[in-house]
Design an enzyme around this catalytic site. Structure first.
Site, PDB file in Angstrom:
ATOM      1  CB  ALA A 155      53.568  -9.475  30.795  1.00  0.00           C
ATOM      2  CB  SER A 184      57.736  -9.802  44.406  1.00  0.00           C
ATOM      3  OG  SER A 184      58.233  -8.820  45.270  1.00  0.00           O
ATOM      4  CB  ILE A 238      56.987  -1.462  34.938  1.00  0.00           C
ATOM      5  CG1 ILE A 238      57.895  -0.323  34.485  1.00  0.00           C
ATOM      6  CG2 ILE A 238      55.900  -1.698  33.909  1.00  0.00           C
ATOM      7  CD1 ILE A 238      58.992  -0.728  33.565  1.00  0.00           C
ATOM      8  CE  LYS A 266      47.456   4.522  20.353  1.00  0.00           C
ATOM      9  NZ  LYS A 266      48.605   3.794  20.916  1.00  0.00           N
ATOM     10  CB  VAL A 283      60.812 -16.058  42.697  1.00  0.00           C
ATOM     11  CG1 VAL A 283      61.816 -17.045  42.111  1.00  0.00           C
ATOM     12  CG2 VAL A 283      59.395 -16.561  42.518  1.00  0.00           C
ATOM     13  CG  LEU A 299      58.402  -4.829  30.357  1.00  0.00           C
ATOM     14  CD1 LEU A 299      58.391  -3.907  31.569  1.00  0.00           C
ATOM     15  CD2 LEU A 299      58.717  -4.038  29.094  1.00  0.00           C
ATOM     16  CB  THR A 330      54.480  -2.456  19.571  1.00  0.00           C
ATOM     17  OG1 THR A 330      55.747  -1.930  19.989  1.00  0.00           O
ATOM     18  CG2 THR A 330      54.019  -1.763  18.317  1.00  0.00           C
ATOM     19  CE1 TYR A 361      52.898  -0.139  13.158  1.00  0.00           C
ATOM     20  CE2 TYR A 361      54.972  -1.242  13.632  1.00  0.00           C
ATOM     21  CZ  TYR A 361      53.823  -0.603  14.061  1.00  0.00           C
ATOM     22  OH  TYR A 361      53.593  -0.440  15.400  1.00  0.00           O
TER      23      TYR A 361
HETATM   24  C1  LIG Z   1      58.437   4.108  29.752  1.00  0.00           C
HETATM   25  C2  LIG Z   1      57.596   2.961  29.288  1.00  0.00           C
HETATM   26  C3  LIG Z   1      56.441   3.218  28.566  1.00  0.00           C
HETATM   27  C4  LIG Z   1      55.661   2.149  28.111  1.00  0.00           C
HETATM   28  N1  LIG Z   1      54.552   2.406  27.341  1.00  0.00           N
HETATM   29  C5  LIG Z   1      53.855   1.373  26.822  1.00  0.00           C
HETATM   30  C6  LIG Z   1      52.708   1.599  26.003  1.00  0.00           C
HETATM   31  O1  LIG Z   1      52.287   2.719  25.761  1.00  0.00           O
HETATM   32  N2  LIG Z   1      52.068   0.511  25.525  1.00  0.00           N
HETATM   33  C7  LIG Z   1      52.471  -0.762  25.776  1.00  0.00           C
HETATM   34  O2  LIG Z   1      51.874  -1.720  25.274  1.00  0.00           O
HETATM   35  N3  LIG Z   1      53.518  -0.976  26.591  1.00  0.00           N
HETATM   36  C8  LIG Z   1      54.213   0.031  27.098  1.00  0.00           C
HETATM   37  N4  LIG Z   1      55.271  -0.220  27.922  1.00  0.00           N
HETATM   38  C9  LIG Z   1      55.567  -1.595  28.286  1.00  0.00           C
HETATM   39  C10 LIG Z   1      54.602  -2.030  29.378  1.00  0.00           C
HETATM   40  O3  LIG Z   1      54.769  -1.211  30.515  1.00  0.00           O
HETATM   41  C11 LIG Z   1      54.855  -3.484  29.748  1.00  0.00           C
HETATM   42  O4  LIG Z   1      54.923  -4.261  28.591  1.00  0.00           O
HETATM   43  C12 LIG Z   1      53.732  -4.020  30.601  1.00  0.00           C
HETATM   44  O5  LIG Z   1      53.487  -3.187  31.683  1.00  0.00           O
HETATM   45  C13 LIG Z   1      54.049  -5.410  31.088  1.00  0.00           C
HETATM   46  O6  LIG Z   1      55.105  -5.378  31.995  1.00  0.00           O
HETATM   47  P1  LIG Z   1      55.535  -6.742  32.663  1.00  0.00           P
HETATM   48  O7  LIG Z   1      54.339  -7.380  33.249  1.00  0.00           O
HETATM   49  O8  LIG Z   1      56.338  -7.523  31.706  1.00  0.00           O
HETATM   50  O9  LIG Z   1      56.540  -6.271  33.811  1.00  0.00           O
HETATM   51  P2  LIG Z   1      56.271  -5.599  35.247  1.00  0.00           P
HETATM   52  O10 LIG Z   1      55.103  -4.700  35.258  1.00  0.00           O
HETATM   53  O11 LIG Z   1      57.578  -5.042  35.659  1.00  0.00           O
HETATM   54  O12 LIG Z   1      55.920  -6.838  36.178  1.00  0.00           O
HETATM   55  C14 LIG Z   1      56.892  -7.710  36.666  1.00  0.00           C
HETATM   56  C15 LIG Z   1      56.277  -8.563  37.752  1.00  0.00           C
HETATM   57  O13 LIG Z   1      57.207  -9.542  38.177  1.00  0.00           O
HETATM   58  C16 LIG Z   1      57.304  -9.518  39.581  1.00  0.00           C
HETATM   59  N5  LIG Z   1      58.617  -9.998  39.976  1.00  0.00           N
HETATM   60  C17 LIG Z   1      59.826  -9.599  39.526  1.00  0.00           C
HETATM   61  N6  LIG Z   1      60.802 -10.297  40.144  1.00  0.00           N
HETATM   62  C18 LIG Z   1      60.185 -11.159  40.993  1.00  0.00           C
HETATM   63  C19 LIG Z   1      60.636 -12.118  41.913  1.00  0.00           C
HETATM   64  N7  LIG Z   1      61.939 -12.360  42.106  1.00  0.00           N
HETATM   65  N8  LIG Z   1      59.717 -12.801  42.631  1.00  0.00           N
HETATM   66  C20 LIG Z   1      58.394 -12.587  42.464  1.00  0.00           C
HETATM   67  N9  LIG Z   1      57.908 -11.689  41.584  1.00  0.00           N
HETATM   68  C21 LIG Z   1      58.793 -10.978  40.870  1.00  0.00           C
HETATM   69  C22 LIG Z   1      57.025  -8.062  39.951  1.00  0.00           C
HETATM   70  O14 LIG Z   1      56.653  -7.920  41.289  1.00  0.00           O
HETATM   71  C23 LIG Z   1      55.864  -7.780  38.989  1.00  0.00           C
HETATM   72  O15 LIG Z   1      54.673  -8.310  39.516  1.00  0.00           O
HETATM   73  C24 LIG Z   1      56.034   0.827  28.405  1.00  0.00           C
HETATM   74  C25 LIG Z   1      57.188   0.586  29.169  1.00  0.00           C
HETATM   75  C26 LIG Z   1      57.980   1.626  29.595  1.00  0.00           C
HETATM   76  C27 LIG Z   1      59.219   1.338  30.376  1.00  0.00           C
END
Ligand SMILES: Cc1cc2nc3c(=O)[nH]c(=O)nc-3n(C[C@H](O)[C@H](O)[C@H](O)COP(=O)(O)OP(=O)(O)OC[C@H]3O[C@@H](n4cnc5c(N)ncnc54)[C@H](O)[C@@H]3O)c2cc1C
Length: 490
Positions: free
Chosen positions: A16, A38, A44, A77, A184, A335, A346, A445
């Protein structure tokens, strides 16, 4: 018009964060964009399937498939195969395809036959027979092959999410983004509730006009600092945990350009084919099985011995969405803003939409920030809830009742209002299109997807009569084969 920020600080470097960074660098080249992430917390590291929306993302940024796909082990896909969802008396699987202009004639035959079947008339209604993407998937056809006929169809990708993050990070840094690696620790607000700065362990306070919370489930800025509340989906969706295992191929030639979603005892398992390995995971309800039981069941499904040395990741999922994704000078993306379980993959589509609509708010005629934010938040909530309704439909429509989990899904979940209206119209011979059209602003949808899930799950009367009005499924099959040969294989 709203005044664009002069500087933006993105907190978080998951998919994201890096998607947001690249989008903003593209549309706001004159704005200073920084990102702090961080290394201790990490990303994730799941989320490997997408919707066709992602194709548009790369297109907007001018990134060619030949540049990013090999770097991220990406594959095409064309849809999702739902296996074991429909119950024993029905087809073992059905396909939810990505639709294209080529589908028009056969889709009408499908709708027609579904209409007959709803009235108790025998008619073939397996969605797989009527959509070109299903044929392309079965024949493992490259969906870009039709470009030589000046035809471009919708499709999506599977990819290694960590590698995609790295690819986007390198690109953003090359384009001038300031990249800070640090934790942070605190978020300072002024007396109006706007964020002034975030304090880090080693780099002191980082300041900006606008902050973007991409901190994943921890929601460090928008939830912990700005105390924005969420709407939980736990009354409508049970699944709140996952266990993931990557596997190597044993027979690559059997791999099709599709995600597989296979129903298990207390949830479902994904199987995602990449060029170098497969991603697998079990999304389940921890109210019905323990994490150990989930891991055992996943290992069994994958044929992995208990003592085999594989990397297993257990994850908790917070299912729901913020009420306000944009508040004061902070926007939540990814997330941190919410998550609906990944059954239709999605999340990245929501990420894109969140950024695109945010940027568009600054290009609209609206001058009042609060009005702009209210309308923005309402729109995003509609999209979240629209996706949610379609996801819930899988659990309401399944005929499975072989475990407590499936029985609880059938009988003990709250039924969303719009979904109930759609089902009522479908079951009682009413005009389903009218209901879909009445709720068009709240639905993500559209008609083909609703027909695919309703037919795929076998939502029809059991006692059937014969009729001559049935559309000929042989004709549909022939059409799908013919267009595959004409546009993709010649
Ligand atoms: C089981 C599962 C299956 C999934 N399958 C799909 C899928 O098929 N298709 C799809 O589109 N999405 C899917 N998702 C969702 C997808 O994984 C996320 O939308 C995507 O990876 C983006 O995650 P994110 O960047 O929001 O969070 P994260 O990847 O968790 O990144 C968070 C970031 O914030 C940083 N951070 C957190 N706290 C701090 C702090 N205090 N200081 C500095 N940095 C910090 C972390 O280090 C990291 O860099 C799935 C999720 C799960 C749980």
């Amino acid at each position: 018009m709203l005044i664009k920020p002069k500087s933006v600080l993105i907190v978080g470097g998951g998919t994201a964060g890096w998607m947001t960074a690249n989008s903003l660098l593209n549309v706001w080249p004159d704005v200073k964009i920084s990102l702090v992430e961080s290394e201790d917390i990490g990303v994730i590291g799941v989320g490997e399937g997408a919707t066709p929306y992602l194709k548009q993302y790369f297109k907007q940024l001018g990134i060619a498939e030949k540049d990013w796909m090999p770097e991220c082990d990406a594959t095409y896909k064309l849809g999702i195969s739902f296996e074991g969802w429909s119950g024993s008396h029905l087809a073992k699987s059905y396909f939810h395809p990505f639709f294209s202009v080529l589908d028009k004639p056969v889709a009408e035959m499908f709708f027609h036959n579904c209409g007959l079947r709803r009235r108790g008339i025998e008619a073939p209604v397996a969605p797989d027979e009527y959509f070109v993407a299903a044929q392309l998937t079965n024949q493992k056809v490259d969906p870009t092959a039709c470009l030589k006929h000046s035809l471009d169809i919708d499709y999506a990708y599977h990819f290694d999410s960590v590698k995609l993050g790295i690819y986007l990070r390198n690109r953003a840094v090359k384009l001038g983004l300031t990249h800070v690696i640090d934790n942070v620790q605190d978020v300072k607000l002024d007396k109006n509730g706007d964020i002034v700065d975030v304090s880090t362990q080693q780099h002191g306070c980082l300041t900006a006009d606008h902050f973007i919370d991409c901190t994943g489930f921890s929601s460090r800025l928008i939830n912990k600092a700005l105390k924005r509340e969420s709407r939980s989906y736990s009354d409508t969706l049970f699944n709140n945990a996952a266990v993931a295992i990557q596997t190597q191929y044993t027979n690559e030639s059997s791999i099709k350009p599709q995600t597989r979603s296979i129903a298990l005892n207390a949830g479902w398992m994904w199987n995602i084919p990449l060029t170098t390995r497969q991603g697998n995971g079990y999304v389940y309800s921890d109210g019905h099985i323990s994490s150990d039981q989930a891991e055992t069941e996943l290992r069994q499904a994958l044929n992995i011995q208990d003592d085999a040395n594989v990397k297993v990741r257990h994850l908790n999922m917070r299912i729901g969405r913020l009420n306000e994704h944009w508040h004061k000078n902070c926007l939540a993306v990814g997330l941190s803003q919410g998550f609906i379980e990944p059954l239709e993959a999605t999340a990245l589509m929501l990420t894109q939409l969140t950024i695109d609509q945010f940027v568009q708010s600054f290009a609209s005629q609206e001058t009042d920030l609060i009005t702009a934010q209210n309308s923005y938040n309402q729109k995003l909530n509609q999209v979240f809830d629209g996706i949610h309704d379609y996801i819930v439909a899988h659990y309401q429509l399944t005929k499975r009742q072989d475990t407590d989990y499936w029985r609880d899904n059938k009988y003990n979940l709250v039924k969303p209002k719009i979904l109930s209206e759609i089902l009522y119209a479908w079951d009682n011979g009413l005009d389903v299109e009218k209901v879909l059209s009445r709720h068009k602003n709240n639905l993500v949808y559209l008609r083909p997807s609703w027909y695919c899930i309703l037919a795929g799950m076998g939502r029809f009367p059991q006692n059937l009569k014969h009729s001559t009005q049935v559309a000929d499924v042989e004709q549909a099959r022939k059409y799908c084969k013919d267009v595959t040969n004409k546009y993709f294989l010649s």
